[in-house]
Design a protein around this motif. Structure first.
Motif, PDB file in Angstrom:
ATOM      1  N   SER A 118       7.102  13.638   0.680  1.00 39.90           N
ATOM      2  CA  SER A 118       7.254  14.647   0.035  1.00 39.90           C
ATOM      3  C   SER A 118       5.887  14.739  -0.883  1.00 39.90           C
ATOM      4  N   ASN A 119       5.490  16.062  -1.932  1.00 39.24           N
ATOM      5  CA  ASN A 119       4.593  16.134  -2.464  1.00 39.24           C
ATOM      6  C   ASN A 119       4.514  15.691  -3.376  1.00 39.24           C
ATOM      7  N   ILE A 120       3.262  14.813  -3.441  1.00 34.03           N
ATOM      8  CA  ILE A 120       2.707  13.409  -4.819  1.00 34.03           C
ATOM      9  C   ILE A 120       2.247  14.236  -5.649  1.00 34.03           C
ATOM     10  N   PHE A 121       1.805  15.556  -5.658  1.00 36.14           N
ATOM     11  CA  PHE A 121       1.545  16.492  -7.052  1.00 36.14           C
ATOM     12  C   PHE A 121       2.882  16.504  -8.015  1.00 36.14           C
ATOM     13  N   ARG A 122       3.862  16.945  -7.462  1.00 36.68           N
ATOM     14  CA  ARG A 122       5.499  17.184  -8.262  1.00 36.68           C
ATOM     15  C   ARG A 122       5.814  15.745  -8.560  1.00 36.68           C
ATOM     16  N   TYR A 123       5.929  15.799 -10.161  1.00 36.46           N
ATOM     17  CA  TYR A 123       6.623  14.781 -10.980  1.00 36.46           C
ATOM     18  C   TYR A 123       8.284  14.579 -10.301  1.00 36.46           C
ATOM     19  N   ASP A 124       9.273  15.281 -10.520  1.00 38.08           N
ATOM     20  CA  ASP A 124      10.304  15.731  -9.646  1.00 38.08           C
ATOM     21  C   ASP A 124      10.397  14.445  -8.366  1.00 38.08           C
ATOM     22  N   GLU A 125       9.669  15.198  -7.494  1.00 38.16           N
ATOM     23  CA  GLU A 125       9.477  14.184  -6.217  1.00 38.16           C
ATOM     24  C   GLU A 125       9.080  13.449  -6.371  1.00 38.16           C
ATOM     25  N   ASN A 126       7.766  12.801  -7.183  1.00 43.68           N
ATOM     26  CA  ASN A 126       7.097  11.384  -6.745  1.00 43.68           C
ATOM     27  C   ASN A 126       9.083  10.357  -7.862  1.00 43.68           C
ATOM     28  N   ILE A 127       9.435  10.400  -8.373  1.00 42.77           N
ATOM     29  CA  ILE A 127      11.095  10.146  -9.218  1.00 42.77           C
ATOM     30  C   ILE A 127      11.724  10.072  -8.364  1.00 42.77           C
ATOM     31  N   SER A 128      11.953  11.134  -6.893  1.00 35.25           N
ATOM     32  CA  SER A 128      12.735  10.606  -6.160  1.00 35.25           C
ATOM     33  C   SER A 128      12.176   9.129  -4.623  1.00 35.25           C
ATOM     34  N   PHE A 129      11.158   9.539  -4.913  1.00 30.77           N
ATOM     35  CA  PHE A 129      10.037   8.507  -3.896  1.00 30.77           C
ATOM     36  C   PHE A 129      10.000   7.410  -4.492  1.00 30.77           C
ATOM     37  N   VAL A 130      10.274   7.413  -6.101  1.00 34.02           N
ATOM     38  CA  VAL A 130      10.504   5.626  -6.566  1.00 34.02           C
ATOM     39  C   VAL A 130      11.432   5.489  -6.087  1.00 34.02           C
TER      40      VAL A 130
ATOM     41  N   ALA B 188       0.469  12.654 -11.018  1.00 35.29           N
ATOM     42  CA  ALA B 188       2.058  12.327 -11.562  1.00 35.29           C
ATOM     43  C   ALA B 188       2.841  11.179 -10.481  1.00 35.29           C
ATOM     44  N   ARG B 189       1.392  10.696  -8.996  1.00 39.83           N
ATOM     45  CA  ARG B 189       2.236   9.235  -8.521  1.00 39.83           C
ATOM     46  C   ARG B 189       1.696   8.332  -8.982  1.00 39.83           C
ATOM     47  N   VAL B 190       0.595   8.474 -10.193  1.00 38.38           N
ATOM     48  CA  VAL B 190       0.391   7.489 -10.307  1.00 38.38           C
ATOM     49  C   VAL B 190       1.372   6.468 -11.725  1.00 38.38           C
ATOM     50  N   ALA B 191       1.599   7.961 -12.700  1.00 32.07           N
ATOM     51  CA  ALA B 191       2.358   7.536 -13.819  1.00 32.07           C
ATOM     52  C   ALA B 191       3.931   7.080 -13.077  1.00 32.07           C
ATOM     53  N   THR B 192       4.831   7.618 -12.344  1.00 40.25           N
ATOM     54  CA  THR B 192       5.850   7.273 -11.929  1.00 40.25           C
ATOM     55  C   THR B 192       5.988   5.783 -11.484  1.00 40.25           C
TER      56      THR B 192
ATOM     57  N   LEU C  82       0.915  -1.559   0.236  1.00 43.47           N
ATOM     58  CA  LEU C  82      -0.337   0.075   0.133  1.00 43.47           C
ATOM     59  C   LEU C  82       0.797   1.450   0.135  1.00 43.47           C
ATOM     60  N   VAL C  83       1.113   2.161  -1.109  1.00 39.34           N
ATOM     61  CA  VAL C  83       1.721   3.664  -0.674  1.00 39.34           C
ATOM     62  C   VAL C  83       0.733   4.030  -0.950  1.00 39.34           C
ATOM     63  N   THR C  84       1.421   5.464   0.103  1.00 36.33           N
ATOM     64  CA  THR C  84       0.758   6.391   0.684  1.00 36.33           C
ATOM     65  C   THR C  84       0.846   7.331   0.797  1.00 36.33           C
ATOM     66  N   GLY C  85       0.601   9.169   0.544  1.00 34.82           N
ATOM     67  CA  GLY C  85       1.873   9.738   0.885  1.00 34.82           C
ATOM     68  C   GLY C  85       0.596  11.627   1.054  1.00 34.82           C
ATOM     69  N   THR C  86       1.780  13.067   0.711  1.00 30.69           N
ATOM     70  CA  THR C  86       1.044  13.799   1.449  1.00 30.69           C
ATOM     71  C   THR C  86       1.048  14.759   0.110  1.00 30.69           C
ATOM     72  N   GLY C  87       0.783  15.368   0.185  1.00 28.54           N
ATOM     73  CA  GLY C  87       0.075  16.680  -1.590  1.00 28.54           C
ATOM     74  C   GLY C  87       0.387  17.686  -0.116  1.00 28.54           C
TER      75      GLY C  87
END
Length: 682
Positions: free
Chosen positions: A331-343, A383-387, A282-287
């Motif tokens: 990290s901010n789930i709405f930003r693509y760069d921060e999602n890449i870092s999380f992934v 951004a989160r779903v795509a990454t 289960l993946v969760t996050g904060t925006g």
């Protein structure tokens, strides 16, 4: 003289002792190095202790234990009993030795990756007279989930499941006639992660399944109508009753997670294999809110507490799930760069840790066949779903798509038709399609028929008495046959010419000549004026040369709903090819009768979901849906076979000036389904 006599006596005694020890050692070696028979008798007893169902024990397994036993009391008696197979202790040694080295069983792990969003949680509030459904507002999501989590009981809430009338334009929800699903637990069952996979039949007219968790009303304060309107988004149909009762209080009665419920159910019933280890991630996050100044808590939209609620529902509602892993990012789930870092730094290492357990236990076995990943696609930040989906491409994950996420919100039922289970090729928009839907006379149709014709000719050569060097020379290294058929069209209205090629593996130092390059070379040798934009389609088909038939080709039988499928179908326009195909099918039927394929287990088969996608007619009010069919193919059938690295370089250079050049591969050796991919993607 006395000294000489004494020294001679001592020497003789010493020699006698040494010889005696060597004799004893030799007797022990003869005993412990002799395999014990599978039936052992106790002294003075005429019946066997047990007929052990395993072969004799190899000497080295219990040699140390036997030597210790022989050096105890009554050594000679034990020696005699061992030689005659009458020692009870030998039975214990043998049983201990055989159980000490169990055969490692290859374990399969099914992993589901689900990204939790605000659409996953629905809160039910009410009193004795009425109930309302509501969702937490964006900035109140974490607070509401934490408050509900404290009052959450261990009793799952069951909801009715319905079907959709897919033939209608609006896909209305209709009453379900399905039986109860066998993948959830009742109050009387074991609520552990390691619970059994047997089903439970509820006495109900409709199908039901877990949809959430019941709340203990004594552990949560009632909500006023004013608070409900301030912190929750009430369902449209429940707004009016709520406004008419401003003075009343509503108690939270249950919490629903409908998207998690339908995704987990589809994953358990359609993807997971029996006896596999099942893990849910289960993946969760904060925006970051758009305006932080007007928000009491910038982290109030976190979905971390929702993962705890989902874990409880999975644990106490569904069977056979061994582990739930929760992964949260601040990290901010709405930003693509921060999602890449999380992934990169959190998600991929977490999956790698689960995968490493499979790799360590499998030894040299291919881990990709035992580590199967599925990823859900329901709702959430784009951004989160795509990454997440892009980062999992290495595992070729199966897609679980919920195309109607608001069914429970609108109708308060769960629809099993809202979930699409898609193979990786379909999520990449290159799904397998049935060969039977090809339009007769089209380029694809003629290419598939030409490939079948070449395969039928190949079967005729290797299964007849015709002398050939396929197994002894041309394909002696890997014994794998690759057939390639190339369609060349110089003019638009031209029917084209087919050129075929096969791989050749004569010498390891010089490498192998691939079928794709062989076919292209044959076309160039036939026409030196050939240009790259003349190449249209290239089909690749894989076959086998088994060693036990002296060069005869094997196509592993594939089954579907109708049983054994016909294989090797040849073009109707070629009588010779038709007779060759008929000869091959007769030999295939004989092989099935001999039991070569009847002993295949479920683990030896893999599934291909083949779909036909009809063209949408804009003048028709009904939307045609894709019809699917599942083909089961033996693991030894290595289709679909994509070009190797060397051939891929050739194809990309051709596609650089010819964007229409495509590669066609097949689901199995009988070409029942086909894939079409642009050569530029290799």
């Amino acid at each position: 003289v006395t000294v000489v006599i004494l020294s001679s006596f001592c020497t003789s005694v010493l020699v006698a002792v040494v010889l005696s020890k060597r004799k004893k050692k030799k007797q022990e070696d003869e005993v412990v190095k002799t395999p014990i028979s599978t039936t052992t008798y106790i002294k003075n007893h005429s019946t066997p202790v047990a007929k052990l169902g395993h072969p004799p024990v190899s000497p080295g397994i219990f040699e140390t234990t036997a030597r210790k036993m022989l050096r105890g009391k009554n050594r000679k008696e034990k020696l005699r009993m061992i030689v005659k197979g009458q020692c009870t202790e030998v039975v214990q040694i043998k049983e201990k030795a055989t159980t000490a080295t169990p055969t490692k069983k290859q374990e399969r792990v099914d992993l589901l990756v689900h990204n939790l969003s605000h659409s996953d949680v629905i809160l039910c509030l009410g009193n004795e007279n009425e109930e309302v459904l509501a969702r937490p507002r964006f900035s109140k999501f974490a607070k509401t989930c934490k408050e509900v989590l404290q009052a959450c009981s261990h009793e799952p809430v069951l909801a009715q499941t319905s079907r959709r009338e897919l033939s209608q334009p609006a896909y209305p929800v209709v009453k379900s006639k399905m039986q109860t699903s066998p993948d959830f637990i009742s109050d009387d069952d074991d609520k552990s992660f390691n619970s059994i996979d047997e089903g439970l039949d509820y006495e109900a007219g409709d199908s039901i399944m877990p949809a959430g968790m019941r709340l203990d009303t004594t552990r949560v304060q009632p909500w006023s109508a004013e608070r409900v309107q301030e912190e929750l988004k009430v369902r449209r149909g429940d707004v009016k009753p709520l406004l008419n009762n401003q003075e009343k209080y509503l108690s939270p009665r249950s919490i629903y997670l409908p998207l998690v419920a339908v995704v987990v159910r589809a994953w358990l019933t359609e993807i997971c294999k029996p006896n596999s280890k099942r893990v849910v991630l289960l993946v969760t996050g904060t925006g970051t809110p758009r305006d932080e100044s007007g928000v009491e808590d910038p982290r109030g939209n976190s979905t971390k507490a929702a993962a705890d609620l989902a874990e409880l529902m999975i644990k106490y509602g569904f069977r056979g799930i061994h582990q739930v892993v929760k992964l949260h990012s601040e990290s901010n789930i709405f930003r693509y760069d921060e999602n890449i870092s999380f992934v990169r730094h959190e998600l991929e290492p977490a999956i790698a840790r689960i995968r490493s357990a499979v790799v360590c236990n499998q030894g040299n076995a291919p881990w990709a066949e035992r580590f199967c990943v599925a990823v859900s696609s329901c709702d959430g930040a784009p951004a989160r779903v795509a990454t997440i989906q892009r980062s999992l491409r290495i595992y070729r994950p199966t897609g679980v798509h919920v195309w109607q996420p608001k069914t429970f919100w609108e109708h308060r039922v769960l629809s099993t038709d809202d979930v699409e289970v898609l193979p990786f090729e379909a999520t990449e928009t290159f799904p397998a399609q049935p060969s039977s839907i090809l339009v007769q006379g089209s380029d694809l149709y003629r290419l598939v028929e030409a490939t079948r014709s070449r395969a039928a000719h190949f079967h005729h050569v290797v299964m007849s008495d015709m002398n050939n060097d396929l197994a002894t020379f041309w394909h002696r290294k890997s014994r794998r046959i690759v057939l390639a058929v190339l369609l060349v069209k110089k003019f638009e209205n031209d029917s084209g010419i087919f050129y075929s090629g096969t791989n050749m593996e004569v010498s390891m130092p010089t490498g192998s000549l691939c079928a794709e390059r062989n076919a292209i070379g044959s076309a160039l040798a036939d026409d030196l004026g050939l240009m790259r934009h003349h190449l249209k389609l290239l089909a690749v088909l894989g076959l086998h040369l088994p060693p036990d038939r002296g060069g005869a080709a094997t196509v592993i039988a594939s089954t579907s709903e109708g049983g054994l499928e016909s294989t090797g179908t040849s073009p109707a326009s070629s009588p010779r090819a038709a007779s060759l195909s008929e000869h091959y099918l007769q030999s295939l039927e004989q092989e099935v009768q001999t039991g070569l394929r009847a002993t295949s287990s479920d683990n030896d088969m893999r599934r291909h979901v083949v779909k036909s996608y009809p063209k949408i007619n804009l003048n028709d009010t009904t939307t045609p849906s894709a019809t699917s069919r599942v083909y089961e193919v033996h693991q030894q059938d290595f289709n679909p076979l994509k070009p190797c690295g060397s051939c891929a370089e050739w194809l990309k250079k051709i596609a650089a000036v010819n964007p229409d050049f495509a590669v066609v591969t097949f689901t199995d050796a009988s070409c029942r389904g086909y894939y079409v991919e642009s050569a530029a993607l290799f």
